[in-house]
Design a protein around this motif. Structure first.
Motif, PDB file in Angstrom:
ATOM      1  N   THR A 460      49.541  58.518 -28.340  1.00  0.00           N
ATOM      2  CA  THR A 460      49.194  59.043 -29.664  1.00  0.00           C
ATOM      3  C   THR A 460      47.780  58.555 -29.999  1.00  0.00           C
ATOM      4  O   THR A 460      47.419  57.408 -29.719  1.00  0.00           O
ATOM      5  CB  THR A 460      50.179  58.567 -30.748  1.00  0.00           C
ATOM      6  N   ASN A 461      47.016  59.468 -30.569  1.00  0.00           N
ATOM      7  CA  ASN A 461      45.610  59.152 -30.814  1.00  0.00           C
ATOM      8  C   ASN A 461      45.103  59.908 -32.033  1.00  0.00           C
ATOM      9  O   ASN A 461      45.767  60.824 -32.548  1.00  0.00           O
ATOM     10  CB  ASN A 461      44.764  59.511 -29.600  1.00  0.00           C
ATOM     11  N   GLN A 462      43.909  59.553 -32.467  1.00  0.00           N
ATOM     12  CA  GLN A 462      43.226  60.297 -33.518  1.00  0.00           C
ATOM     13  C   GLN A 462      42.484  61.466 -32.874  1.00  0.00           C
ATOM     14  O   GLN A 462      41.851  61.322 -31.836  1.00  0.00           O
ATOM     15  CB  GLN A 462      42.245  59.388 -34.257  1.00  0.00           C
ATOM     16  N   ASP A 463      42.611  62.629 -33.475  1.00  0.00           N
ATOM     17  CA  ASP A 463      42.011  63.840 -32.910  1.00  0.00           C
ATOM     18  C   ASP A 463      40.512  63.870 -33.199  1.00  0.00           C
ATOM     19  O   ASP A 463      40.078  64.258 -34.297  1.00  0.00           O
ATOM     20  CB  ASP A 463      42.701  65.070 -33.513  1.00  0.00           C
ATOM     21  N   ARG A 464      39.724  63.395 -32.234  1.00  0.00           N
ATOM     22  CA  ARG A 464      38.268  63.373 -32.373  1.00  0.00           C
ATOM     23  C   ARG A 464      37.619  63.882 -31.071  1.00  0.00           C
ATOM     24  O   ARG A 464      38.199  63.703 -29.985  1.00  0.00           O
ATOM     25  CB  ARG A 464      37.745  61.955 -32.646  1.00  0.00           C
ATOM     26  N   PRO A 465      36.459  64.483 -31.156  1.00  0.00           N
ATOM     27  CA  PRO A 465      35.775  64.944 -29.945  1.00  0.00           C
ATOM     28  C   PRO A 465      35.500  63.794 -28.974  1.00  0.00           C
ATOM     29  O   PRO A 465      35.187  62.671 -29.389  1.00  0.00           O
ATOM     30  CB  PRO A 465      34.453  65.526 -30.494  1.00  0.00           C
ATOM     31  N   GLY A 466      35.657  64.084 -27.702  1.00  0.00           N
ATOM     32  CA  GLY A 466      35.324  63.113 -26.667  1.00  0.00           C
ATOM     33  C   GLY A 466      36.494  62.299 -26.164  1.00  0.00           C
ATOM     34  O   GLY A 466      36.412  61.673 -25.100  1.00  0.00           O
ATOM     35  N   PHE A 467      37.626  62.301 -26.911  1.00  0.00           N
ATOM     36  CA  PHE A 467      38.726  61.445 -26.491  1.00  0.00           C
ATOM     37  C   PHE A 467      39.305  61.884 -25.154  1.00  0.00           C
ATOM     38  O   PHE A 467      39.524  61.060 -24.256  1.00  0.00           O
ATOM     39  CB  PHE A 467      39.840  61.421 -27.543  1.00  0.00           C
ATOM     40  N   ILE A 468      39.535  63.194 -25.006  1.00  0.00           N
ATOM     41  CA  ILE A 468      40.188  63.675 -23.785  1.00  0.00           C
ATOM     42  C   ILE A 468      39.340  63.351 -22.561  1.00  0.00           C
ATOM     43  O   ILE A 468      39.846  62.956 -21.507  1.00  0.00           O
ATOM     44  CB  ILE A 468      40.459  65.193 -23.890  1.00  0.00           C
ATOM     45  N   ARG A 470      37.136  60.821 -22.163  1.00  0.00           N
ATOM     46  CA  ARG A 470      37.219  59.388 -21.858  1.00  0.00           C
ATOM     47  C   ARG A 470      38.577  59.033 -21.256  1.00  0.00           C
ATOM     48  O   ARG A 470      38.668  58.234 -20.315  1.00  0.00           O
ATOM     49  CB  ARG A 470      36.973  58.574 -23.129  1.00  0.00           C
ATOM     50  N   PHE A 471      39.629  59.616 -21.795  1.00  0.00           N
ATOM     51  CA  PHE A 471      40.985  59.333 -21.309  1.00  0.00           C
ATOM     52  C   PHE A 471      41.144  59.798 -19.865  1.00  0.00           C
ATOM     53  O   PHE A 471      41.627  59.058 -18.996  1.00  0.00           O
ATOM     54  CB  PHE A 471      41.994  60.027 -22.228  1.00  0.00           C
ATOM     55  N   GLY A 472      40.699  61.036 -19.595  1.00  0.00           N
ATOM     56  CA  GLY A 472      40.812  61.559 -18.236  1.00  0.00           C
ATOM     57  C   GLY A 472      39.988  60.755 -17.254  1.00  0.00           C
ATOM     58  O   GLY A 472      40.412  60.494 -16.118  1.00  0.00           O
ATOM     59  N   MET A 473      38.803  60.337 -17.661  1.00  0.00           N
ATOM     60  CA  MET A 473      37.934  59.547 -16.776  1.00  0.00           C
ATOM     61  C   MET A 473      38.560  58.186 -16.474  1.00  0.00           C
ATOM     62  O   MET A 473      38.477  57.694 -15.343  1.00  0.00           O
ATOM     63  CB  MET A 473      36.565  59.353 -17.444  1.00  0.00           C
ATOM     64  N   THR A 474      39.218  57.608 -17.468  1.00  0.00           N
ATOM     65  CA  THR A 474      39.859  56.302 -17.264  1.00  0.00           C
ATOM     66  C   THR A 474      40.936  56.406 -16.189  1.00  0.00           C
ATOM     67  O   THR A 474      41.030  55.552 -15.298  1.00  0.00           O
ATOM     68  CB  THR A 474      40.484  55.807 -18.579  1.00  0.00           C
ATOM     69  N   LEU A 475      41.760  57.452 -16.274  1.00  0.00           N
ATOM     70  CA  LEU A 475      42.815  57.631 -15.268  1.00  0.00           C
ATOM     71  C   LEU A 475      42.209  57.930 -13.900  1.00  0.00           C
ATOM     72  O   LEU A 475      42.683  57.432 -12.866  1.00  0.00           O
ATOM     73  CB  LEU A 475      43.763  58.756 -15.690  1.00  0.00           C
ATOM     74  N   SER A 476      41.163  58.743 -13.883  1.00  0.00           N
ATOM     75  CA  SER A 476      40.517  59.093 -12.615  1.00  0.00           C
ATOM     76  C   SER A 476      39.942  57.861 -11.934  1.00  0.00           C
ATOM     77  O   SER A 476      40.102  57.653 -10.728  1.00  0.00           O
ATOM     78  CB  SER A 476      39.409  60.124 -12.873  1.00  0.00           C
ATOM     79  N   LEU A 517      41.256  52.029 -25.264  1.00  0.00           N
ATOM     80  CA  LEU A 517      40.292  53.101 -25.496  1.00  0.00           C
ATOM     81  C   LEU A 517      40.125  53.368 -26.990  1.00  0.00           C
ATOM     82  O   LEU A 517      41.082  53.267 -27.760  1.00  0.00           O
ATOM     83  CB  LEU A 517      40.755  54.390 -24.808  1.00  0.00           C
ATOM     84  N   PRO A 518      38.918  53.740 -27.419  1.00  0.00           N
ATOM     85  CA  PRO A 518      38.719  54.128 -28.826  1.00  0.00           C
ATOM     86  C   PRO A 518      39.626  55.305 -29.188  1.00  0.00           C
ATOM     87  O   PRO A 518      39.879  56.191 -28.357  1.00  0.00           O
ATOM     88  CB  PRO A 518      37.232  54.528 -28.869  1.00  0.00           C
ATOM     89  N   LEU A 519      40.121  55.299 -30.377  1.00  0.00           N
ATOM     90  CA  LEU A 519      40.953  56.363 -30.950  1.00  0.00           C
ATOM     91  C   LEU A 519      42.419  56.314 -30.495  1.00  0.00           C
ATOM     92  O   LEU A 519      43.250  57.050 -31.025  1.00  0.00           O
ATOM     93  CB  LEU A 519      40.392  57.765 -30.650  1.00  0.00           C
ATOM     94  N   VAL A 520      42.766  55.490 -29.506  1.00  0.00           N
ATOM     95  CA  VAL A 520      44.169  55.387 -29.068  1.00  0.00           C
ATOM     96  C   VAL A 520      44.952  54.560 -30.082  1.00  0.00           C
ATOM     97  O   VAL A 520      44.557  53.435 -30.424  1.00  0.00           O
ATOM     98  CB  VAL A 520      44.265  54.749 -27.668  1.00  0.00           C
ATOM     99  N   VAL A 521      46.045  55.120 -30.550  1.00  0.00           N
ATOM    100  CA  VAL A 521      46.932  54.416 -31.480  1.00  0.00           C
ATOM    101  C   VAL A 521      48.057  53.737 -30.714  1.00  0.00           C
ATOM    102  O   VAL A 521      48.429  52.595 -31.009  1.00  0.00           O
ATOM    103  CB  VAL A 521      47.515  55.396 -32.528  1.00  0.00           C
ATOM    104  N   ARG A 522      48.549  54.435 -29.694  1.00  0.00           N
ATOM    105  CA  ARG A 522      49.706  53.919 -28.960  1.00  0.00           C
ATOM    106  C   ARG A 522      49.762  54.578 -27.599  1.00  0.00           C
ATOM    107  O   ARG A 522      49.444  55.767 -27.448  1.00  0.00           O
ATOM    108  CB  ARG A 522      50.976  54.219 -29.753  1.00  0.00           C
ATOM    109  N   ALA A 523      50.172  53.830 -26.572  1.00  0.00           N
ATOM    110  CA  ALA A 523      50.357  54.383 -25.228  1.00  0.00           C
ATOM    111  C   ALA A 523      51.635  53.801 -24.640  1.00  0.00           C
ATOM    112  O   ALA A 523      51.809  52.581 -24.609  1.00  0.00           O
ATOM    113  CB  ALA A 523      49.159  54.068 -24.340  1.00  0.00           C
TER     114      ALA A 523
END
Length: 528
Positions: A460-468, A470-476, A517-523
């Protein structure tokens, strides 16, 4: 292929049913308890009569055991509590020997009324004591049934044919059913006071133990007679002896005793007592019927999931099982997701609600709710299944509720599992697509279309530009391959959900990186 052990004597036809259905069956009657415990770990099913004692120790030695089948009505020899706790289904065969047991009760009634055993013994001894054995007619007498289920209702039918007046005490007997049977429904104390003959057809439970207590025995009409072909322990035997010896009761006919085998009882010394050694189900037809029935029931369960005559689980017919199977899987997956999200928050569950809409609302819902409970509680309590989940929920004080919606929605069928904690409710909603494939359609009120995968990551995260990105790059960068990627949000710029299907478990350390990661509320990592 499922394996079944038959540890008591059953009809060869029953053994053949298992084999014809494709099960691997071993017929080993007469094994000692220690011998059964030594081998039971190899079996998925155990078929017994009354000789084998299915104890807690035996169940704990059987990690593969899924079902115990009792060829007969009584399950006194099975530890239901331990079986349920381990998720083992316990079945009996309540209909296979109903007629035989009812007929034995009628036979005992005649034997007692006409003193047939004593008269037979006297005549065989060369005496001709015609004036000694003065009996009574059954016609016109009031028969009191304590219990009017499968067996009691057959006794009522036969007694009506004898022109007896039949009254019955049974908390589960409806007025409509009483009228159909031709009996008068009464309270127990009224039955005790009115009946000329009382016959017992109740199970042995804590509630029915000594249901004919000393007080009730001496409250019976003077000269009344008692028949017990149900279970020992329903009658205070010492009080019965005193009532018979004093002449308060005219006689008793007993097929069952508090302690069996009963080889030494004061009741055996009385001439006005007829005794048989637990012969209620002892006919060729009954033995064959219960053996065949238990073999069919166990085979259906082990091969298709159908549940018949279970003591500790909702019934699922062989016709229902294929249709319910995808719904049960959907309920389990939804419950599992809700349970894992709850565990991740370390929250205490107060209630679990299961809602049904569309085609799901028309089904047999009890097994579906049980599957949802199992899904919720497994992440919390370990090995939980449809058998022990309702009991575990009750033990934990969790309120369970079902809701059926008749409204029409966007989906042909819909299930929603809601877990209520101190922090509020959390719901997960799903449907079936195609040939019955489970699919998520909503999480916490946020629409999201996602298939379940064995390993997933819920964010769960805050809907802001750039999150997806950063998230995808982290997993990659961590070498995590994304199999599926699903998004949902409440509104632009609001709360959002990201549900990722992974090719395998999330590597150690990656979860904490994602949480940072910025904007992440919970994982939360999920496994199904």
């Amino acid at each position: 292929m499922p394996r079944v052990l038959i540890s008591d004597k059953l009809s060869p036809a029953a053994v053949q049913i298992f084999r014809d259905r494709g099960l691997d069956v071993d017929f080993k009657p007469g094994l000692k308890p220690a011998e059964i415990r030594e081998i039971i770990g190899e079996y998925d099913g155990l078929a017994v009569r009354s000789a084998t004692k299915v104890t807690r120790e035996l169940i704990e030695a059987a990690p593969r055991l899924r079902v115990v089948g009792r060829a007969g009505i009584g399950v006194d020899n099975v530890d239901i509590t331990s079986a349920t706790a381990r998720g083992v289904v316990v079945m009996n065969t309540p209909f296979g020997n109903a007629i035989t047991t009812a007929e034995h009760a009628i036979a005992m009634m005649f034997a007692l009324a006409r003193q047939i055993p004593e008269a037979s013994a006297s005549t065989k001894a060369g005496k001709w004591e015609k004036n000694r054995f003065m009996g009574v007619e059954l016609t016109g007498k009031t028969l009191g049934l304590v219990g009017c289920g499968n067996i009691g209702s057959i006794v009522a039918d036969r007694a009506n044919g004898l022109r007896m007046k039949v009254i019955a005490f049974d908390p589960f007997l409806s007025e409509k059913r009483a009228v159909e049977l031709g009996v008068e429904k009464v309270e127990l104390d009224a039955l005790i006071a009115r009946a000329d003959i009382i016959t017992l057809h109740a199970p042995y439970t804590e509630q029915t133990r000594n249901i004919l207590s000393r007080e009730r025995i001496f409250a019976m009409k003077k000269g009344a007679r008692l028949i017990n072909c149900a279970r020992g322990g329903l009658v205070d035997e010492q009080a019965l002896f005193e009532a018979l010896q004093s002449g308060h009761l005219a006689g008793a006919a007993l097929d069952v005793f508090e302690t069996e085998p009963a080889t030494d009882s004061p009741l055996f010394t009385l001439e006005n007592v007829v005794c048989t050694p637990h012969l209620g189900a002892a006919t060729t037809e009954a033995q064959e019927n219960v053996a065949l029935q238990v073999a069919e029931q166990m085979s259906d369960f082990l091969l298709t999931g159908a549940v018949s005559n279970a003591i500790n689980m909702p019934s699922v017919t062989a016709e229902e099982a294929p249709r319910l199977k995808p719904y049960m899987e959907l309920a389990r997956l939804l419950g599992s997701m809700a349970g894992q999200l709850t565990v991740a928050q370390d929250a205490s569950i107060k209630a679990i609600r299961v809602e049904y809409e569309g085609q799901a609302a028309e089904l047999n819902r009890r097994p579906l709710t049980a599957a949802a409970l199992a899904g919720v509680l497994t992440p919390i309590s370990g090995a939980v299944n449809m058998v022990n989940a309702p009991v575990l929920a009750q033990q934990r004080g969790i309120e369970v509720a079902e809701t059926v919606h008749e409204r029409s929605g966007d989906y042909v069928t819909l299930l929603r599992v809601t877990v209520v904690t101190e922090g509020g409710p959390r719901s997960v909603t799903g449907t079936l697509v195609g040939t019955g494939k489970p699919r998520l359609v909503e999480i916490k009120g946020i629409a999201v279309e996602a298939d379940f995968a064995p390993h997933m990551l819920y964010v769960t995260n805050q809907d802001r530009p750039g999150f997806i990105g950063r998230f995808g790059m982290t997993l990659s960068e961590a070498g995590v391959n994304i199999a599926t990627f699903h998004l949902g949000r409440t509104a632009p710029g609001g709360d959002a959900i990201c549900l990722v299907g992974l090719d395998g478990p999330l590597p150690a350390g990656v979860l904490e990186t994602v949480r940072g990661l910025p904007l992440v509320v919970r994982a939360v990592p999920l496994a199904f």
